[in-house]
Design a protein around this motif. Structure first.
Motif, PDB file in Angstrom:
ATOM      1  N   ASP A   8      16.024  16.604 -43.244  1.00 47.42           N
ATOM      2  CA  ASP A   8      16.156  17.457 -42.066  1.00 47.42           C
ATOM      3  C   ASP A   8      17.368  17.056 -41.251  1.00 47.42           C
ATOM      4  OD1 ASP A   8      13.876  18.862 -42.684  1.00 47.42           O
ATOM      5  OD2 ASP A   8      12.569  17.576 -41.473  1.00 47.42           O
ATOM      6  N   ARG A   9      18.046  18.041 -40.705  1.00 43.41           N
ATOM      7  CA  ARG A   9      19.174  17.787 -39.820  1.00 43.41           C
ATOM      8  C   ARG A   9      18.635  17.572 -38.417  1.00 43.41           C
ATOM      9  NH1 ARG A   9      23.764  21.881 -40.406  1.00 43.41           N
ATOM     10  NH2 ARG A   9      24.189  20.522 -42.132  1.00 43.41           N
ATOM     11  N   HIS A  10      19.086  16.529 -37.764  1.00 46.58           N
ATOM     12  CA  HIS A  10      18.654  16.213 -36.407  1.00 46.58           C
ATOM     13  C   HIS A  10      19.831  16.396 -35.471  1.00 46.58           C
ATOM     14  CE1 HIS A  10      14.983  14.566 -38.055  1.00 46.58           C
ATOM     15  NE2 HIS A  10      15.721  13.896 -38.914  1.00 46.58           N
ATOM     16  N   GLN A  11      19.663  17.175 -34.426  1.00 47.99           N
ATOM     17  CA  GLN A  11      20.723  17.438 -33.471  1.00 47.99           C
ATOM     18  C   GLN A  11      20.490  16.630 -32.206  1.00 47.99           C
ATOM     19  OE1 GLN A  11      23.445  19.123 -34.130  1.00 47.99           O
ATOM     20  NE2 GLN A  11      22.757  19.704 -36.161  1.00 47.99           N
ATOM     21  N   LEU A  12      20.907  15.382 -32.206  1.00 49.37           N
ATOM     22  CA  LEU A  12      20.726  14.500 -31.063  1.00 49.37           C
ATOM     23  C   LEU A  12      21.309  15.062 -29.777  1.00 49.37           C
ATOM     24  CD1 LEU A  12      19.866  11.752 -29.890  1.00 49.37           C
ATOM     25  CD2 LEU A  12      22.051  10.847 -30.688  1.00 49.37           C
ATOM     26  N   PRO A  13      22.521  15.628 -29.784  1.00 47.23           N
ATOM     27  CA  PRO A  13      23.094  16.073 -28.512  1.00 47.23           C
ATOM     28  C   PRO A  13      22.292  17.159 -27.795  1.00 47.23           C
ATOM     29  CG  PRO A  13      24.807  15.918 -30.157  1.00 47.23           C
ATOM     30  CD  PRO A  13      23.483  15.738 -30.871  1.00 47.23           C
ATOM     31  N   TYR A  14      21.426  17.862 -28.475  1.00 48.43           N
ATOM     32  CA  TYR A  14      20.669  18.928 -27.827  1.00 48.43           C
ATOM     33  C   TYR A  14      19.303  18.464 -27.356  1.00 48.43           C
ATOM     34  CZ  TYR A  14      24.359  21.658 -29.891  1.00 48.43           C
ATOM     35  OH  TYR A  14      25.596  22.137 -30.232  1.00 48.43           O
ATOM     36  N   VAL A  15      19.017  17.181 -27.503  1.00 51.44           N
ATOM     37  CA  VAL A  15      17.688  16.673 -27.182  1.00 51.44           C
ATOM     38  C   VAL A  15      17.707  15.756 -25.973  1.00 51.44           C
ATOM     39  CG1 VAL A  15      15.770  15.284 -28.057  1.00 51.44           C
ATOM     40  CG2 VAL A  15      16.967  16.834 -29.588  1.00 51.44           C
ATOM     41  N   LEU A  16      18.630  14.834 -25.942  1.00 49.66           N
ATOM     42  CA  LEU A  16      18.609  13.782 -24.929  1.00 49.66           C
ATOM     43  C   LEU A  16      19.618  14.041 -23.824  1.00 49.66           C
ATOM     44  CD1 LEU A  16      18.293  10.811 -27.400  1.00 49.66           C
ATOM     45  CD2 LEU A  16      16.509  11.797 -25.972  1.00 49.66           C
ATOM     46  N   LYS A  17      19.101  14.343 -22.650  1.00 52.86           N
ATOM     47  CA  LYS A  17      19.948  14.636 -21.501  1.00 52.86           C
ATOM     48  C   LYS A  17      20.281  13.347 -20.750  1.00 52.86           C
ATOM     49  CE  LYS A  17      18.141  19.268 -20.850  1.00 52.86           C
ATOM     50  NZ  LYS A  17      17.473  20.192 -19.936  1.00 52.86           N
ATOM     51  N   VAL A  18      21.478  13.344 -20.164  1.00 50.49           N
ATOM     52  CA  VAL A  18      21.939  12.223 -19.353  1.00 50.49           C
ATOM     53  C   VAL A  18      22.101  12.732 -17.921  1.00 50.49           C
ATOM     54  CG1 VAL A  18      23.749  10.502 -19.023  1.00 50.49           C
ATOM     55  CG2 VAL A  18      23.159  11.261 -21.341  1.00 50.49           C
ATOM     56  N   PHE A  19      21.543  11.982 -16.971  1.00 50.22           N
ATOM     57  CA  PHE A  19      21.564  12.384 -15.569  1.00 50.22           C
ATOM     58  C   PHE A  19      22.300  11.353 -14.717  1.00 50.22           C
ATOM     59  CE2 PHE A  19      18.032  14.567 -17.424  1.00 50.22           C
ATOM     60  CZ  PHE A  19      17.957  15.776 -16.756  1.00 50.22           C
ATOM     61  N   ASN A  20      22.847  11.815 -13.591  1.00 50.54           N
ATOM     62  CA  ASN A  20      23.324  10.921 -12.555  1.00 50.54           C
ATOM     63  C   ASN A  20      22.075  10.446 -11.832  1.00 50.54           C
ATOM     64  OD1 ASN A  20      24.032  10.012  -9.879  1.00 50.54           O
ATOM     65  ND2 ASN A  20      26.054  10.906 -10.199  1.00 50.54           N
ATOM     66  N   ARG A  21      21.803   9.154 -11.888  1.00 50.34           N
ATOM     67  CA  ARG A  21      20.563   8.609 -11.342  1.00 50.34           C
ATOM     68  C   ARG A  21      20.472   8.761  -9.820  1.00 50.34           C
ATOM     69  NH1 ARG A  21      20.827   3.416 -13.257  1.00 50.34           N
ATOM     70  NH2 ARG A  21      21.367   2.425 -11.304  1.00 50.34           N
ATOM     71  N   TYR A  65       8.244  11.597 -20.074  1.00 54.65           N
ATOM     72  CA  TYR A  65       9.518  10.976 -20.411  1.00 54.65           C
ATOM     73  C   TYR A  65       9.500   9.490 -20.108  1.00 54.65           C
ATOM     74  CZ  TYR A  65      11.459  15.676 -20.621  1.00 54.65           C
ATOM     75  OH  TYR A  65      11.709  16.968 -20.951  1.00 54.65           O
ATOM     76  N   GLN A  66      10.313   8.755 -20.872  1.00 54.39           N
ATOM     77  CA  GLN A  66      10.640   7.378 -20.535  1.00 54.39           C
ATOM     78  C   GLN A  66      12.000   7.430 -19.854  1.00 54.39           C
ATOM     79  OE1 GLN A  66      11.546   4.784 -23.827  1.00 54.39           O
ATOM     80  NE2 GLN A  66      11.479   2.957 -22.544  1.00 54.39           N
ATOM     81  N   PHE A  67      12.109   6.834 -18.669  1.00 56.16           N
ATOM     82  CA  PHE A  67      13.368   6.810 -17.935  1.00 56.16           C
ATOM     83  C   PHE A  67      14.073   5.491 -18.206  1.00 56.16           C
ATOM     84  CE2 PHE A  67      10.497   9.521 -15.457  1.00 56.16           C
ATOM     85  CZ  PHE A  67      11.221  10.696 -15.462  1.00 56.16           C
ATOM     86  N   ILE A  68      15.325   5.578 -18.667  1.00 58.19           N
ATOM     87  CA  ILE A  68      16.127   4.377 -18.916  1.00 58.19           C
ATOM     88  C   ILE A  68      17.334   4.441 -17.993  1.00 58.19           C
ATOM     89  CG2 ILE A  68      17.427   3.048 -20.602  1.00 58.19           C
ATOM     90  CD1 ILE A  68      15.656   4.274 -22.788  1.00 58.19           C
ATOM     91  N   ASN A  69      17.409   3.500 -17.044  1.00 62.67           N
ATOM     92  CA  ASN A  69      18.483   3.474 -16.058  1.00 62.67           C
ATOM     93  C   ASN A  69      19.612   2.558 -16.520  1.00 62.67           C
ATOM     94  OD1 ASN A  69      17.075   5.198 -14.314  1.00 62.67           O
ATOM     95  ND2 ASN A  69      15.945   3.482 -13.450  1.00 62.67           N
ATOM     96  N   LEU A  70      20.833   3.056 -16.426  1.00 64.09           N
ATOM     97  CA  LEU A  70      22.021   2.337 -16.885  1.00 64.09           C
ATOM     98  C   LEU A  70      23.098   2.373 -15.813  1.00 64.09           C
ATOM     99  CD1 LEU A  70      22.330   4.262 -20.272  1.00 64.09           C
ATOM    100  CD2 LEU A  70      21.244   2.047 -19.973  1.00 64.09           C
ATOM    101  N   THR A  71      23.946   1.360 -15.807  1.00 63.27           N
ATOM    102  CA  THR A  71      25.182   1.400 -15.034  1.00 63.27           C
ATOM    103  C   THR A  71      26.299   1.289 -16.055  1.00 63.27           C
ATOM    104  OG1 THR A  71      24.127   0.325 -13.156  1.00 63.27           O
ATOM    105  CG2 THR A  71      26.534   0.317 -13.201  1.00 63.27           C
ATOM    106  N   ALA A  72      27.243   2.236 -15.998  1.00 62.55           N
ATOM    107  CA  ALA A  72      28.298   2.296 -17.005  1.00 62.55           C
ATOM    108  C   ALA A  72      29.607   2.750 -16.378  1.00 62.55           C
ATOM    109  CB  ALA A  72      27.897   3.245 -18.127  1.00 62.55           C
ATOM    110  N   SER A  73      30.704   2.338 -16.989  1.00 64.28           N
ATOM    111  CA  SER A  73      32.031   2.718 -16.541  1.00 64.28           C
ATOM    112  C   SER A  73      32.618   3.709 -17.538  1.00 64.28           C
ATOM    113  CB  SER A  73      32.920   1.466 -16.466  1.00 64.28           C
ATOM    114  OG  SER A  73      34.212   1.809 -16.040  1.00 64.28           O
ATOM    115  N   CYS A  74      33.161   4.815 -17.043  1.00 64.98           N
ATOM    116  CA  CYS A  74      33.771   5.814 -17.921  1.00 64.98           C
ATOM    117  C   CYS A  74      35.169   5.337 -18.308  1.00 64.98           C
ATOM    118  CB  CYS A  74      33.833   7.175 -17.225  1.00 64.98           C
ATOM    119  SG  CYS A  74      34.456   8.478 -18.315  1.00 64.98           S
TER     120      CYS A  74
END
Length: 119
Positions: A8-21, A65-74
């Motif tokens: 099966d083809r899995h489309q990760l980009p259409y499943v997991l959203k990234v939010f500004n916390r 949902y499980q919420f995973i909080n991250l701090t990251a630099s673009c």
């Protein structure tokens, strides 16, 4: 000749959203993830340089949902091959243990593994 897909083809980009916390605004979709960083696919370019407080909202099997909080630099941002979309690369500055577990589970889920042979 039609050949049925074996995997099966899995489309990760259409499943997991990234939010500004901090603002609870959706930034985009997770395109890629590693222990050191992640790539976000968005409809707007993301500013390079500043640190972002991000949140992944990972769907759970039983609902919610499980919420995973991250701090990251673009570190970089560029136009995607898909018109109207942009890719941005983030270096993780702070991530909980749950993020490492999440990356391992993604790697296991999307990896090809040899089938166990019966003796």
């Amino acid at each position: 000749m039609f050949i049925e897909r074996q995997i099966d083809r899995h489309q990760l980009p259409y499943v997991l959203k990234v939010f500004n916390r901090l603002t609870d605004q959706e930034i985009g979709y997770l395109g890629n993830a590693s222990e050191d960083g992640l790539m976000v696919i968005s409809q707007l370019p993301i500013m390079v340089g500043p640190d972002f407080d991000l949140q992944l909202r990972v769907p759970l099997a039983g609902g919610g949902y499980q919420f995973i909080n991250l701090t990251a630099s673009c570190l970089w941002s560029r136009e995607d091959q898909t018109p109207g979309h942009f890719d941005a690369g983030f270096m993780l500055l702070q991530a909980p243990r749950e993020y490492d577990e999440f990356v391992r589970s993604l790697r296991d889920f999307f990896s090809f593994k040899p089938m166990n042979e019966s003796a």
